[in-house]
Design a protein around this motif. Sequence first.
Motif, PDB file in Angstrom:
ATOM      1  N   ASP A  50      13.752  -2.326  -7.781  1.00 34.40           N
ATOM      2  CA  ASP A  50      13.211  -2.646  -9.109  1.00 34.40           C
ATOM      3  C   ASP A  50      12.179  -3.777  -9.045  1.00 34.40           C
ATOM      4  N   CYS A  51      11.418  -3.808  -7.956  1.00 27.66           N
ATOM      5  CA  CYS A  51      10.462  -4.888  -7.715  1.00 27.66           C
ATOM      6  C   CYS A  51       9.183  -4.745  -8.540  1.00 27.66           C
ATOM      7  N   VAL A  52       8.426  -5.828  -8.542  1.00 26.68           N
ATOM      8  CA  VAL A  52       7.082  -5.849  -9.119  1.00 26.68           C
ATOM      9  C   VAL A  52       6.172  -6.533  -8.098  1.00 26.68           C
ATOM     10  N   TRP A  53       5.070  -5.881  -7.783  1.00 27.99           N
ATOM     11  CA  TRP A  53       4.062  -6.438  -6.878  1.00 27.99           C
ATOM     12  C   TRP A  53       2.767  -6.500  -7.668  1.00 27.99           C
ATOM     13  N   ASP A  54       2.425  -7.681  -8.125  1.00 23.66           N
ATOM     14  CA  ASP A  54       1.224  -7.877  -8.944  1.00 23.66           C
ATOM     15  C   ASP A  54       0.146  -8.488  -8.065  1.00 23.66           C
ATOM     16  N   ILE A  55      -0.729  -7.643  -7.566  1.00 24.61           N
ATOM     17  CA  ILE A  55      -1.797  -8.095  -6.678  1.00 24.61           C
ATOM     18  C   ILE A  55      -2.971  -8.636  -7.491  1.00 24.61           C
ATOM     19  N   GLY A  56      -3.079  -8.198  -8.731  1.00 25.36           N
ATOM     20  CA  GLY A  56      -4.184  -8.644  -9.575  1.00 25.36           C
ATOM     21  C   GLY A  56      -5.479  -7.957  -9.201  1.00 25.36           C
ATOM     22  N   PRO A  57      -6.577  -8.394  -9.841  1.00 28.39           N
ATOM     23  CA  PRO A  57      -7.869  -7.787  -9.545  1.00 28.39           C
ATOM     24  C   PRO A  57      -8.246  -8.037  -8.086  1.00 28.39           C
ATOM     25  N   PRO A  58      -8.807  -7.087  -7.423  1.00 30.35           N
ATOM     26  CA  PRO A  58      -9.259  -5.803  -7.932  1.00 30.35           C
ATOM     27  C   PRO A  58      -8.248  -4.670  -7.733  1.00 30.35           C
ATOM     28  N   PHE A  59      -6.997  -4.981  -7.357  1.00 33.78           N
ATOM     29  CA  PHE A  59      -6.066  -3.941  -6.935  1.00 33.78           C
ATOM     30  C   PHE A  59      -5.084  -3.492  -8.004  1.00 33.78           C
ATOM     31  N   GLY A  60      -4.432  -4.388  -8.715  1.00 37.17           N
ATOM     32  CA  GLY A  60      -3.541  -3.978  -9.791  1.00 37.17           C
ATOM     33  C   GLY A  60      -2.109  -4.455  -9.659  1.00 37.17           C
ATOM     34  N   ARG A  61      -1.265  -3.895 -10.512  1.00 35.71           N
ATOM     35  CA  ARG A  61       0.159  -4.226 -10.595  1.00 35.71           C
ATOM     36  C   ARG A  61       0.962  -2.960 -10.301  1.00 35.71           C
ATOM     37  N   PHE A  62       2.000  -3.106  -9.467  1.00 36.69           N
ATOM     38  CA  PHE A  62       2.775  -1.956  -9.028  1.00 36.69           C
ATOM     39  C   PHE A  62       4.257  -2.263  -9.202  1.00 36.69           C
ATOM     40  N   GLU A  63       5.019  -1.280  -9.697  1.00 34.92           N
ATOM     41  CA  GLU A  63       6.436  -1.494  -9.992  1.00 34.92           C
ATOM     42  C   GLU A  63       7.307  -0.512  -9.227  1.00 34.92           C
ATOM     43  N   GLY A  64       8.412  -1.018  -8.700  1.00 34.39           N
ATOM     44  CA  GLY A  64       9.397  -0.201  -8.012  1.00 34.39           C
ATOM     45  C   GLY A  64       8.903   0.309  -6.669  1.00 34.39           C
ATOM     46  N   HIS A  65       9.796   0.997  -5.974  1.00 36.02           N
ATOM     47  CA  HIS A  65       9.426   1.540  -4.667  1.00 36.02           C
ATOM     48  C   HIS A  65       8.318   2.580  -4.782  1.00 36.02           C
ATOM     49  N   GLU A  66       8.294   3.324  -5.876  1.00 41.41           N
ATOM     50  CA  GLU A  66       7.200   4.288  -6.064  1.00 41.41           C
ATOM     51  C   GLU A  66       5.872   3.555  -6.221  1.00 41.41           C
ATOM     52  N   GLY A  67       5.870   2.453  -6.935  1.00 43.59           N
ATOM     53  CA  GLY A  67       4.665   1.650  -7.068  1.00 43.59           C
ATOM     54  C   GLY A  67       4.201   1.086  -5.735  1.00 43.59           C
ATOM     55  N   ILE A  68       5.151   0.642  -4.919  1.00 43.88           N
ATOM     56  CA  ILE A  68       4.810   0.143  -3.581  1.00 43.88           C
ATOM     57  C   ILE A  68       4.172   1.268  -2.763  1.00 43.88           C
ATOM     58  N   ARG A  69       4.743   2.472  -2.836  1.00 46.17           N
ATOM     59  CA  ARG A  69       4.178   3.610  -2.109  1.00 46.17           C
ATOM     60  C   ARG A  69       2.735   3.881  -2.534  1.00 46.17           C
ATOM     61  N   VAL A  70       2.506   3.885  -3.850  1.00 44.00           N
ATOM     62  CA  VAL A  70       1.154   4.122  -4.369  1.00 44.00           C
ATOM     63  C   VAL A  70       0.205   3.024  -3.890  1.00 44.00           C
ATOM     64  N   ALA A  71       0.627   1.775  -4.009  1.00 45.29           N
ATOM     65  CA  ALA A  71      -0.226   0.651  -3.596  1.00 45.29           C
ATOM     66  C   ALA A  71      -0.620   0.771  -2.133  1.00 45.29           C
ATOM     67  N   ILE A  72       0.353   1.053  -1.286  1.00 45.94           N
ATOM     68  CA  ILE A  72       0.088   1.110   0.150  1.00 45.94           C
ATOM     69  C   ILE A  72      -0.706   2.356   0.530  1.00 45.94           C
ATOM     70  N   HIS A  73      -0.195   3.532   0.160  1.00 42.91           N
ATOM     71  CA  HIS A  73      -0.779   4.783   0.650  1.00 42.91           C
ATOM     72  C   HIS A  73      -2.017   5.249  -0.116  1.00 42.91           C
ATOM     73  N   ASP A  74      -2.138   4.881  -1.398  1.00 42.00           N
ATOM     74  CA  ASP A  74      -3.256   5.378  -2.195  1.00 42.00           C
ATOM     75  C   ASP A  74      -4.334   4.332  -2.474  1.00 42.00           C
ATOM     76  N   VAL A  75      -3.975   3.033  -2.368  1.00 44.73           N
ATOM     77  CA  VAL A  75      -4.937   1.992  -2.727  1.00 44.73           C
ATOM     78  C   VAL A  75      -5.348   1.144  -1.523  1.00 44.73           C
ATOM     79  N   LEU A  76      -4.382   0.517  -0.869  1.00 40.95           N
ATOM     80  CA  LEU A  76      -4.713  -0.507   0.123  1.00 40.95           C
ATOM     81  C   LEU A  76      -5.037   0.030   1.521  1.00 40.95           C
ATOM     82  N   TRP A  77      -4.143   0.814   2.105  1.00 41.43           N
ATOM     83  CA  TRP A  77      -4.444   1.305   3.452  1.00 41.43           C
ATOM     84  C   TRP A  77      -5.685   2.185   3.497  1.00 41.43           C
ATOM     85  N   PRO A  78      -5.959   3.003   2.487  1.00 42.64           N
ATOM     86  CA  PRO A  78      -7.220   3.755   2.531  1.00 42.64           C
ATOM     87  C   PRO A  78      -8.461   2.853   2.455  1.00 42.64           C
TER      88      PRO A  78
END
Length: 162
Positions: A50-78
Amino acid sequence: MGNTEAVIEKLLDRIDELESRIAIRDLASDYCHGFDKRDYERFLAIWWHDCVWDIGPPFGRFEGHEGIRVAIHDVLWPAWQESHHLATNHTIRFLDADNATAVCDVDCVGTLVDEDVCQIVGATYYDTLQRRQGTWKIRERDVRIHYFNPVPGTRLASPASS
């Protein structure tokens, strides 16, 4: 409780705090290693479901393990061809035996996928941590980016290729 029991109880509390400090610092290291080495399982293991990872601009805010997955695989690593995090200046404050806050500064050097120039990022991580069933993990990380700048004329290269 006798004097001996009180001394032992105090000593056990101090040992618990020391072990907790080490576990919390390891979370910061696992964040850096997991991200930079693209070890998703290691990276995901530091976060509560039930985490929150708020990276802020320019990346965004991500919630839960699904949010972490999106942040890593769809936003940051690409976006990052490679990265190298250095975390330092850790401070940890215990609110009680199972809740803490932590702050650390981070410098990240890397190369964005669409740019052939070194980037340097300076940020501070503000963490809310919880111990559940004996395990410390991050409940919330607020990232405050201080600068995100290219270093013109600098390319990252291994010593063998320079």
